[in-house]
Design a protein around this motif. Sequence first.
Motif, PDB file in Angstrom:
ATOM      1  N   GLN A 110      -4.704   0.350   4.547  1.00  7.96           N
ATOM      2  CA  GLN A 110      -3.343   0.353   6.171  1.00  7.96           C
ATOM      3  C   GLN A 110      -4.935   0.242   7.459  1.00  7.96           C
ATOM      4  O   GLN A 110      -3.994   0.290   7.901  1.00  7.96           O
ATOM      5  CB  GLN A 110      -2.885   1.281   5.441  1.00  7.96           C
ATOM      6  N   SER A 150      -6.018   2.487  -0.411  1.00  6.62           N
ATOM      7  CA  SER A 150      -4.400   2.220  -0.173  1.00  6.62           C
ATOM      8  C   SER A 150      -4.668   2.628   0.554  1.00  6.62           C
ATOM      9  O   SER A 150      -4.338   1.817   2.127  1.00  6.62           O
ATOM     10  CB  SER A 150      -3.651   2.469  -0.975  1.00  6.62           C
ATOM     11  N   CYS A 152       0.974  -0.868  -0.002  1.00  9.39           N
ATOM     12  CA  CYS A 152       0.023   0.211   0.171  1.00  9.39           C
ATOM     13  C   CYS A 152       0.673   1.200   0.171  1.00  9.39           C
ATOM     14  O   CYS A 152       0.754   2.059  -0.660  1.00  9.39           O
ATOM     15  CB  CYS A 152      -0.868   0.157   1.451  1.00  9.39           C
TER      16      CYS A 152
END
Length: 94
Positions: A65, A61, A30
């Motif tokens: 995370q 992304s 990511c």
Amino acid sequence: MPLNEQHQLTILQDILKNHQVDCCGTVSECQQLERLIQSLIGNQQVDEQMKNTLMDVYNYSLNAQNSKNMDDHINQHQDRLSMWIDDLNNYNMT
């Protein structure tokens, strides 16, 4: 030697394909997506439509995370991953 736009898009596409096929990913992937996208967004040669797609991937992304379960996040975005991969593939051909 810095990566050119074509190489950056290919790496970006490869990571997204891995997410799609494997239904999992890592924080480092990511982060790599984010670095590639930041570079591409700053590139004057990348058109605005592609920049919109890149921002969608960037947000995906970031959210991956920050999610409690990255694999679930990736699974929930399978349709969008397919769309982004197609967009990148079509853009690479032009």
